[in-house]
Enzyme design. Structure first.
Site, PDB file in Angstrom:
ATOM      1  N   TYR A  57      -9.191   5.514   8.068  1.00 17.86           N
ATOM      2  CA  TYR A  57      -9.290   5.883   9.365  1.00 17.86           C
ATOM      3  C   TYR A  57     -10.383   6.850   9.336  1.00 17.86           C
ATOM      4  CZ  TYR A  57      -4.910   3.266  10.222  1.00 17.86           C
ATOM      5  OH  TYR A  57      -3.684   2.234  10.391  1.00 17.86           O
ATOM      6  N   LYS A  94       1.307  -0.047  15.338  1.00 12.73           N
ATOM      7  CA  LYS A  94       2.629  -0.144  15.620  1.00 12.73           C
ATOM      8  C   LYS A  94       3.153  -1.226  16.560  1.00 12.73           C
ATOM      9  CE  LYS A  94       3.971   3.432  13.318  1.00 12.73           C
ATOM     10  NZ  LYS A  94       4.026   2.741  11.898  1.00 12.73           N
ATOM     11  N   PRO A 119      -3.859   0.316  18.781  1.00 12.26           N
ATOM     12  CA  PRO A 119      -3.819  -0.197  17.554  1.00 12.26           C
ATOM     13  C   PRO A 119      -3.707   0.961  16.587  1.00 12.26           C
ATOM     14  CG  PRO A 119      -5.795  -0.925  18.250  1.00 12.26           C
ATOM     15  CD  PRO A 119      -5.257  -0.129  19.534  1.00 12.26           C
ATOM     16  N   HIS A 144       0.813  -1.271  -0.162  1.00 13.53           N
ATOM     17  CA  HIS A 144       0.018   0.092  -0.099  1.00 13.53           C
ATOM     18  C   HIS A 144       0.777   1.428  -0.063  1.00 13.53           C
ATOM     19  CE1 HIS A 144      -4.204  -1.817   1.323  1.00 13.53           C
ATOM     20  NE2 HIS A 144      -3.742  -2.274   0.465  1.00 13.53           N
TER      21      HIS A 144
HETATM   22  C1  PHB Z   1      -5.967  -4.443  11.014  1.00 15.42           C
HETATM   23  O1  PHB Z   1      -5.796  -4.623   9.816  1.00 15.42           O
HETATM   24  O2  PHB Z   1      -6.171  -5.028  11.850  1.00 15.42           O
HETATM   25  C2  PHB Z   1      -5.365  -2.895  11.494  1.00 15.42           C
HETATM   26  C3  PHB Z   1      -5.079  -2.239  10.619  1.00 15.42           C
HETATM   27  C4  PHB Z   1      -4.461  -0.899  11.114  1.00 15.42           C
HETATM   28  C5  PHB Z   1      -4.469  -0.498  12.357  1.00 15.42           C
HETATM   29  C6  PHB Z   1      -4.873  -1.229  13.348  1.00 15.42           C
HETATM   30  C7  PHB Z   1      -5.241  -2.826  12.666  1.00 15.42           C
HETATM   31  O3  PHB Z   1      -4.255   0.901  12.700  1.00 15.42           O
END
Ligand code: PHB
Ligand code: APR
Length: 394
Positions: free
Chosen positions: A201, A297, A293, A72
């Site tokens: 996000y 990281k 999360p 990505h």
């Molecule tokens: C996930 O795909 O589980 C994931 C991706 C990005 C994040 C946290 C979890 O910031």
């Protein structure tokens, strides 16, 4: 039994360290409390920084990741009806991230460990660490009702947040830093096509949401929920409805829903212990630190700790550089704290906090608007998201 490095825990930290040390001709034994299937059953994160991708390649375990992982070049931030892309590649001078689940990383490492012939003891109970400050450290554990003693030079505590390693250090030798957030993430895994090519996000007045994926046919979605929420109260239908409400309208309209394969609630926490070393014991990964999360990281920090310990131990065994052992903690902690800061910041920026007043909301909106409207701001987000450089050991 005798080995050079005893590794406690067969999560990604323990397995990756074991593989790198094995390739360098250093003998290891891995002790894991659970069975291999149990370890593989845990659904965790899925975004690998460039540094971790490079380390997996160096360890010789990247073949399937390079074939099946999705590179990505960017991700999206949605707020206030806007959707803005962070062009990771351009803003970071060419770096990208790899979408490849932690479960798959673990599976690849387990297979490499098996093929290497190095010893892993699964379902090892009552692991205890001894003589950490003494001349001759050793580990004891129980297997099939018998107590086994494992003598070693060094112990790598790769046994996660709930493990025995950190608990084996006297409390007055550690300083703990902690922040618990007043919410959790409800996550759903589903065999549906991703709603977007890149991660989204979203900061929404109903709470944070994240659209992620494991592959072109498997998705991972999250919504922020209050800390006391029960997963039983969330039917698939309720989850999909809530997610749609938190996404920009045209994204919500494209969302393909389906039955969940896994659904769970994870609390959000920031946690660090200092130092990360006590005598012959080195804490690695989740055993020493936890991040919320939001910046993806956790797994990546585990990889940078592994890299630091691996580089130090190879110098110790190949060049007798035992002086480097005492550098482990300070080298790791500098990078750990920068990732703690970024994860805390992303969390503060994107979630709804129960005690935030109107002024606080405006500040949050303005911070997003400011960072995204400025090249310097977008660069700051990008360079942290793709991962700051690994610190040299000397
Ligand atoms: C996930 O795909 O589980 C994931 C991706 C990005 C994040 C946290 C979890 O910031
Ligand atoms: N004895 C032996 N093994 C133990 C013990 C113990 N007393 N306690 C825990 N373990 C094992 C766990 O069963 C687990 O398999 O240690 C392993 C720790 O693995 P993780 O919790 O996955 O931690 P780590 O390898 O550091 O992985 C980094 O990054 O994305 C985050 O939390 C995510 O797991 C991920 C982590």
């Amino acid at each position: 039994m005798k080995t050079q490095v005893a590794i406690i825990g067969a999560g990604p930290s323990g397995l990756l360290l074991g593989q790198l040390l094995h390739n360098a001709g250093i003998d290891t034994v891995i002790l894991e409390r659970q069975s291999p299937d149990y370890v593989l059953g845990r659904i965790r994160a899925g975004v690998l920084e460039q540094g971790m991708v490079d380390l997996l390649r160096e360890a010789g375990v990247s073949e399937r990741m390079d074939r099946e992982g999705l590179v990505h070049d960017g991700f999206e931030l949605a707020f206030e009806g806007r959707q803005e892309r962070i062009d990771l590649k351009t803003l970071s001078g060419g770096k990208t991230v790899m979408i490849y689940g932690q479960t798959e990383v673990t599976r690849d490492l387990m297979e490499a460990r098996k093929a290497s012939g190095a010893l892993s003891v699964y379902e090892a109970s009552n692991v205890q660490l001894h003589e950490l400050k003494g001349e001759k450290p050793y580990v004891t554990f129980e297997k099939n009702g018998e107590t086994v003693r494992l003598d070693c030079d060094h112990i790598a505590g790769c046994d996660g947040y709930h493990g025995i390693s950190r608990q084996s250090i006297p409390a007055d030798a550690l300083k703990t830093f902690e922040r618990v957030y007043p919410f959790g993430w409800l996550g759903v895994l589903a065999d549906t096509p991703p709603v977007n090519e890149e991660l989204i996000y979203a900061n929404h007045e109903r709470g944070f949401a994240l659209c992620s994926m494991r592959s072109k046919t498997r998705t991972r979605y999250y919504v922020q929920v209050s800390a006391d929420e029960k997963v039983e109260d969330w039917s698939d239908e309720r989850f999909w409805d809530e997610l749609k409400q938190r996404l920009p309208a045209e994204t919500a309209a494209r969302l393909v829903t389906g039955p969940s394969i896994e659904k769970s609630i994870a609390p959000l926490r920031s946690f660090v212990v200092e130092p990360m070393q006590y005598g012959h014991l080195f804490l690695v990964g989740d055993a020493a630190h936890i991040v919320p999360p939001t910046g993806a990281k956790g797994l990546n920090l585990a990889a940078s700790d592994v890299c630091t310990l691996y580089r130090i131990l190879t110098k110790v065994y190949h060049d007798a550089r035992t002086d480097l052992l005492q550098r482990y903690s300070e080298v790791c902690l500098r990078r750990v704290w920068k990732a703690e800061r970024f994860s805390w910041w992303m969390t503060s920026l994107l979630h709804r906090f129960p005690d935030t007043d109107d002024f606080g909301h405006r500040i949050q909106q303005t911070e997003l608007d400011y960072f995204l409207g400025s090249e310097a701001g977008r660069k700051t987000i990008a360079e942290n998201y793709v991962g700051l450089p690994y610190e040299p050991i000397e």
